[in-house]
Design a protein around this motif. Sequence first.
Motif, PDB file in Angstrom:
ATOM      1  N   HIS A  49      47.750  67.426  61.715  1.00 59.80           N
ATOM      2  CA  HIS A  49      47.977  68.197  60.486  1.00 59.80           C
ATOM      3  C   HIS A  49      47.912  69.703  60.755  1.00 59.80           C
ATOM      4  O   HIS A  49      48.798  70.463  60.342  1.00 59.80           O
ATOM      5  N   TYR A  50      46.879  70.150  61.457  1.00 61.89           N
ATOM      6  CA  TYR A  50      46.732  71.592  61.680  1.00 61.89           C
ATOM      7  C   TYR A  50      47.682  72.124  62.747  1.00 61.89           C
ATOM      8  O   TYR A  50      48.061  73.303  62.688  1.00 61.89           O
ATOM      9  N   LEU A  51      48.128  71.286  63.680  1.00 69.70           N
ATOM     10  CA  LEU A  51      49.199  71.708  64.582  1.00 69.70           C
ATOM     11  C   LEU A  51      50.488  71.954  63.788  1.00 69.70           C
ATOM     12  O   LEU A  51      51.227  72.897  64.066  1.00 69.70           O
ATOM     13  N   GLY A  79      53.569  65.957  69.888  1.00 70.13           N
ATOM     14  CA  GLY A  79      54.918  66.491  69.732  1.00 70.13           C
ATOM     15  C   GLY A  79      55.789  65.635  68.838  1.00 70.13           C
ATOM     16  O   GLY A  79      56.583  66.145  68.052  1.00 70.13           O
ATOM     17  N   PHE A  80      55.626  64.313  68.949  1.00 72.20           N
ATOM     18  CA  PHE A  80      56.411  63.423  68.101  1.00 72.20           C
ATOM     19  C   PHE A  80      56.052  63.616  66.623  1.00 72.20           C
ATOM     20  O   PHE A  80      56.927  63.635  65.755  1.00 72.20           O
ATOM     21  N   ASP A  81      54.760  63.805  66.334  1.00 71.20           N
ATOM     22  CA  ASP A  81      54.345  64.105  64.953  1.00 71.20           C
ATOM     23  C   ASP A  81      54.987  65.404  64.465  1.00 71.20           C
ATOM     24  O   ASP A  81      55.431  65.495  63.319  1.00 71.20           O
ATOM     25  N   LEU A  82      55.019  66.422  65.333  1.00 69.31           N
ATOM     26  CA  LEU A  82      55.601  67.715  64.951  1.00 69.31           C
ATOM     27  C   LEU A  82      57.101  67.580  64.702  1.00 69.31           C
ATOM     28  O   LEU A  82      57.628  68.178  63.757  1.00 69.31           O
ATOM     29  N   ALA A 155      70.289  78.610  75.160  1.00 68.46           N
ATOM     30  CA  ALA A 155      69.601  78.524  73.867  1.00 68.46           C
ATOM     31  C   ALA A 155      68.502  79.580  73.782  1.00 68.46           C
ATOM     32  O   ALA A 155      68.242  80.325  74.733  1.00 68.46           O
ATOM     33  N   GLU A 156      67.846  79.623  72.635  1.00 66.55           N
ATOM     34  CA  GLU A 156      66.795  80.599  72.351  1.00 66.55           C
ATOM     35  C   GLU A 156      65.437  79.894  72.301  1.00 66.55           C
ATOM     36  O   GLU A 156      65.334  78.760  71.838  1.00 66.55           O
ATOM     37  N   ILE A 157      64.417  80.577  72.760  1.00 67.90           N
ATOM     38  CA  ILE A 157      63.054  80.050  72.695  1.00 67.90           C
ATOM     39  C   ILE A 157      62.463  80.477  71.358  1.00 67.90           C
ATOM     40  O   ILE A 157      62.289  81.673  71.091  1.00 67.90           O
ATOM     41  N   ALA A 158      62.182  79.502  70.499  1.00 68.30           N
ATOM     42  CA  ALA A 158      61.660  79.802  69.158  1.00 68.30           C
ATOM     43  C   ALA A 158      60.166  80.096  69.191  1.00 68.30           C
ATOM     44  O   ALA A 158      59.641  80.740  68.292  1.00 68.30           O
ATOM     45  N   GLY A 159      59.469  79.602  70.212  1.00 61.56           N
ATOM     46  CA  GLY A 159      58.033  79.820  70.313  1.00 61.56           C
ATOM     47  C   GLY A 159      57.372  78.700  71.090  1.00 61.56           C
ATOM     48  O   GLY A 159      58.039  77.809  71.623  1.00 61.56           O
ATOM     49  N   PHE A 160      56.045  78.781  71.133  1.00 66.31           N
ATOM     50  CA  PHE A 160      55.225  77.816  71.861  1.00 66.31           C
ATOM     51  C   PHE A 160      54.113  77.318  70.940  1.00 66.31           C
ATOM     52  O   PHE A 160      53.570  78.104  70.159  1.00 66.31           O
ATOM     53  N   ASN A 161      53.754  76.041  71.067  1.00 60.15           N
ATOM     54  CA  ASN A 161      52.736  75.417  70.234  1.00 60.15           C
ATOM     55  C   ASN A 161      51.848  74.555  71.133  1.00 60.15           C
ATOM     56  O   ASN A 161      52.364  73.709  71.859  1.00 60.15           O
ATOM     57  N   PHE A 162      50.529  74.793  71.078  1.00 58.60           N
ATOM     58  CA  PHE A 162      49.580  74.076  71.937  1.00 58.60           C
ATOM     59  C   PHE A 162      48.368  73.618  71.122  1.00 58.60           C
ATOM     60  O   PHE A 162      48.037  74.235  70.111  1.00 58.60           O
ATOM     61  N   GLN A 185      51.345  79.941  69.686  1.00 55.40           N
ATOM     62  CA  GLN A 185      50.304  79.420  68.799  1.00 55.40           C
ATOM     63  C   GLN A 185      49.504  78.322  69.470  1.00 55.40           C
ATOM     64  O   GLN A 185      50.068  77.447  70.121  1.00 55.40           O
ATOM     65  N   ALA A 186      48.190  78.389  69.293  1.00 64.32           N
ATOM     66  CA  ALA A 186      47.307  77.326  69.782  1.00 64.32           C
ATOM     67  C   ALA A 186      46.275  77.035  68.704  1.00 64.32           C
ATOM     68  O   ALA A 186      45.784  77.954  68.038  1.00 64.32           O
TER      69      ALA A 186
END
Length: 190
Positions: A49-51, A79-82, A155-162, A185-186
């Motif tokens: 949820h918080y990711l 990642g699959f949840d996201l 392509a473009e890198i939209a960001g990172f999520n950890f 973002q982490a």
Amino acid sequence: MKTITTIEECRKILKEEIKTFPDWPEKGVNFKDVQSILFNPELALVTSHYLQELLPKKDSNSFLFNKILCFDARGFLFGFDLAKASNTPMILARKHGKLPGEVVTQTFEKEYGLDEIQVQAGLINPGDKVLIHDDLLATGGTAGAAAEIILKCGAEIAGFNFIMDLSFLPGRKVLQKYVHDSKIQALLKF
């Protein structure tokens, strides 16, 4: 486990629950293990949820990316949840020899040796905005390699999520050559 109602409560519980294994997989590496999150279904749900709350958004109903790239194997777990939450396609980044068909490959250096990742060709196209997700940001080698693959594909890198950022290591600085710091973002930092 008490009910978690804020991102700060989630961070506090995660810091208490995530186990560290010293000198694994080799001497000098303190491995942060997500198994403790997965073993607790309630904590896994809250972590997911918080990711999702950290995903880059235009507004409450639309996102600033159209694909999400996730790493074998721990990056797949959340990642699959996201991908489902953002209604976007998920791209698997795997080690050499694990994907069928034509692949795009990038070699990189990890904290304990040389490695290589691949994605299937044709999944990332010019004009795509790809978010990169993994469980852990350490030296930035794996995420940086994914960024290079995205750029190779036009392509473009939209960001990172950890889930975790080991802020005492140079990973964030490595990724800042691809995106502004605000796009890294982490859920929690060690």
